[in-house]
Design a protein around this motif. Structure first.
Motif, mmCIF file in Angstrom:
data_model
loop_
_atom_site.group_PDB
_atom_site.id
_atom_site.type_symbol
_atom_site.label_atom_id
_atom_site.label_comp_id
_atom_site.label_asym_id
_atom_site.label_seq_id
_atom_site.Cartn_x
_atom_site.Cartn_y
_atom_site.Cartn_z
ATOM 1 N N GLY A 1 -4.792 16.075 3.119
ATOM 2 C CA GLY A 1 -4.031 14.936 3.616
ATOM 3 C C GLY A 1 -4.861 13.772 4.119
ATOM 4 N N PHE A 2 -6.167 13.762 3.838
ATOM 5 C CA PHE A 2 -7.009 12.646 4.245
ATOM 6 C C PHE A 2 -6.991 11.558 3.172
ATOM 7 C CE2 PHE A 2 -8.400 15.839 7.139
ATOM 8 C CZ PHE A 2 -9.046 15.217 8.195
ATOM 9 N N ARG A 3 -7.625 10.433 3.509
ATOM 10 C CA ARG A 3 -7.639 9.267 2.641
ATOM 11 C C ARG A 3 -8.942 8.517 2.872
ATOM 12 N NH1 ARG A 3 -5.119 6.922 -1.009
ATOM 13 N NH2 ARG A 3 -4.528 4.721 -1.112
ATOM 14 N N ARG A 4 -9.375 7.753 1.867
ATOM 15 C CA ARG A 4 -10.605 6.963 2.020
ATOM 16 C C ARG A 4 -10.286 5.494 2.217
ATOM 17 N NH1 ARG A 4 -13.987 3.650 -0.761
ATOM 18 N NH2 ARG A 4 -12.737 3.727 -2.659
ATOM 19 N N SER A 5 -11.002 4.867 3.151
ATOM 20 C CA SER A 5 -11.011 3.416 3.314
ATOM 21 C C SER A 5 -12.464 3.007 3.485
ATOM 22 C CB SER A 5 -10.184 2.994 4.538
ATOM 23 O OG SER A 5 -10.255 1.590 4.721
ATOM 24 N N GLY A 6 -13.026 2.371 2.477
ATOM 25 C CA GLY A 6 -14.460 2.105 2.507
ATOM 26 C C GLY A 6 -15.227 3.412 2.509
ATOM 27 N N VAL B 1 3.042 10.412 5.811
ATOM 28 C CA VAL B 1 2.984 11.662 5.059
ATOM 29 C C VAL B 1 2.115 11.434 3.819
ATOM 30 C CG1 VAL B 1 4.310 13.397 3.789
ATOM 31 C CG2 VAL B 1 5.286 12.325 5.835
ATOM 32 N N ALA B 2 1.021 12.166 3.704
ATOM 33 C CA ALA B 2 0.197 12.084 2.501
ATOM 34 C C ALA B 2 0.998 12.592 1.309
ATOM 35 C CB ALA B 2 -1.075 12.910 2.668
ATOM 36 N N VAL B 3 0.968 11.843 0.197
ATOM 37 C CA VAL B 3 1.750 12.217 -0.977
ATOM 38 C C VAL B 3 0.893 12.180 -2.240
ATOM 39 C CG1 VAL B 3 4.007 11.532 -0.061
ATOM 40 C CG2 VAL B 3 2.601 9.835 -1.231
ATOM 41 N N ARG B 4 1.311 12.986 -3.212
ATOM 42 C CA ARG B 4 0.650 13.007 -4.507
ATOM 43 C C ARG B 4 1.678 13.336 -5.584
ATOM 44 N NH1 ARG B 4 -2.835 18.698 -3.963
ATOM 45 N NH2 ARG B 4 -1.074 20.118 -4.352
ATOM 46 N N VAL B 5 1.386 12.915 -6.807
ATOM 47 C CA VAL B 5 2.254 13.175 -7.950
ATOM 48 C C VAL B 5 1.607 14.233 -8.839
ATOM 49 C CG1 VAL B 5 3.440 12.180 -9.946
ATOM 50 C CG2 VAL B 5 3.030 10.768 -7.918
ATOM 51 N N PRO B 6 2.296 15.371 -9.092
ATOM 52 C CA PRO B 6 1.804 16.311 -10.106
ATOM 53 C C PRO B 6 1.941 15.664 -11.478
ATOM 54 C CG PRO B 6 3.404 17.350 -8.616
ATOM 55 C CD PRO B 6 3.507 15.873 -8.415
ATOM 56 N N TRP C 1 3.023 7.901 2.539
ATOM 57 C CA TRP C 1 4.411 7.458 2.382
ATOM 58 C C TRP C 1 5.055 7.461 3.761
ATOM 59 C CZ3 TRP C 1 8.523 11.078 3.261
ATOM 60 C CH2 TRP C 1 9.801 10.530 3.088
ATOM 61 N N ILE C 2 5.861 6.434 4.029
ATOM 62 C CA ILE C 2 6.578 6.335 5.299
ATOM 63 C C ILE C 2 8.047 6.100 4.987
ATOM 64 C CG2 ILE C 2 6.810 5.096 7.471
ATOM 65 C CD1 ILE C 2 3.895 4.249 7.192
ATOM 66 N N ALA C 3 8.881 7.036 5.349
ATOM 67 C CA ALA C 3 10.319 6.925 5.070
ATOM 68 C C ALA C 3 10.871 5.667 5.726
ATOM 69 C CB ALA C 3 11.050 8.154 5.597
ATOM 70 N N GLY C 4 11.585 4.871 4.935
ATOM 71 C CA GLY C 4 12.263 3.701 5.465
ATOM 72 C C GLY C 4 11.398 2.475 5.666
ATOM 73 N N HIS C 5 10.098 2.577 5.369
ATOM 74 C CA HIS C 5 9.212 1.422 5.543
ATOM 75 C C HIS C 5 9.255 0.572 4.275
ATOM 76 C CE1 HIS C 5 5.620 -0.998 6.179
ATOM 77 N NE2 HIS C 5 5.636 -0.628 7.443
#
Length: 239
Positions: free
Chosen positions: A49-54, A69-74, A210-214
């Protein structure tokens, strides 16, 4: 987390303004940015569930809020829906090209135009070449730029900054020409990244948080099947 994760140092940042909700404060959990194993740890970190920025690999760790919420597509299970098929048809005159993640004046000009239109007053308005390099390219990751260009004129419409990891692609950031917003270039960039991942036989496309409703984040739910990280593992999110 396996032997590769042995003795990994993590830090929790102090509070800072939330980048998504103006009335909230945020904190992040960050992998040690000086760890020489970051290129090897990065695929595992994405899976957690981590992410890269720089050069920073982080995960939101906010008190009293779990909106991100970290999300991914199979990739193998993805099929574009009716709206996404219309987006592909509407952009039939767009060529997609994968290039090295090397900044050009053309890239920087489009990036600055996008920030001025999409994030005015958001603290990124004055980004120049150093910030572009630091934020989008980094020093240790294996990245590419997916360029979207208008066929014939070769006019640059969008750039999707994409990381390559074992078995997956990670969509880091996309910027596009705000004068062409009717094309749905953000959606098109994800669709083209999914096509790329499928050609390469990669299992997942990571889409960040992903953020619900954002208003700016909820679009990710349209890419089905979509999986979300719940703190322990990945589970299917319903449309």
């Amino acid at each position: 987390m396996g032997t590769d994760a042995d003795n990994v140092r993590m830090f929790r940042t102090g509070t800072h303004p939330c980048g998504y909700w103006a009335d909230r404060q945020a904190r992040d959990l960050v992998l040690d940015p000086h760890d020489p194993r970051l290129p090897q740890l990065y695929p595992m970190a994405l899976d957690w569930g981590f992410r890269r920025s720089g050069d920073i690999v982080y995960r939101p760790s906010c008190v009293g809020c779990q909106a991100c919420v970290a999300v991914r597509v199979p990739v193998a299970g993805f099929r574009p829906d009716r709206s996404q098929r219309r987006c592909l048809k509407r952009n039939g005159d767009v060529d997609a090209r994968i290039v090295a993640s090397v900044r050009t004046g053309e890239h920087l000009g489009l990036y600055r135009k996008y920030l001025a239109a999409r994030h005015p007053g958001g603290g990124m308005d004055d980004h120049g070449a150093p910030e572009f390099e630091q934020f989008l390219i980094g020093s240790w990751n294996e990245g590419r730029f997916l360029e979207l260009r208008e066929h014939g004129s070769h006019r640059l419409l969008a750039v999707a900054v994409t990381d390559l990891v074992d078995g997956a692609l990670s969509a880091v950031y996309t910027f596009y020409d705000p004068d062409d917003s009717e094309r749905g270039l953000g959606t098109l960039a994800v669709l083209k990244q999914l096509e790329w991942a499928a050609r390469d036989g990669r299992a997942h496309l990571y889409l960040g948080y992903w953020i619900a409703g954002h208003a700016k984040m909820d679009y990710k739910r349209r890419f089905q099947p979509l999986e979300g990280f719940n703190g322990r593992g990945w589970a299917r999110l319903q449309a």
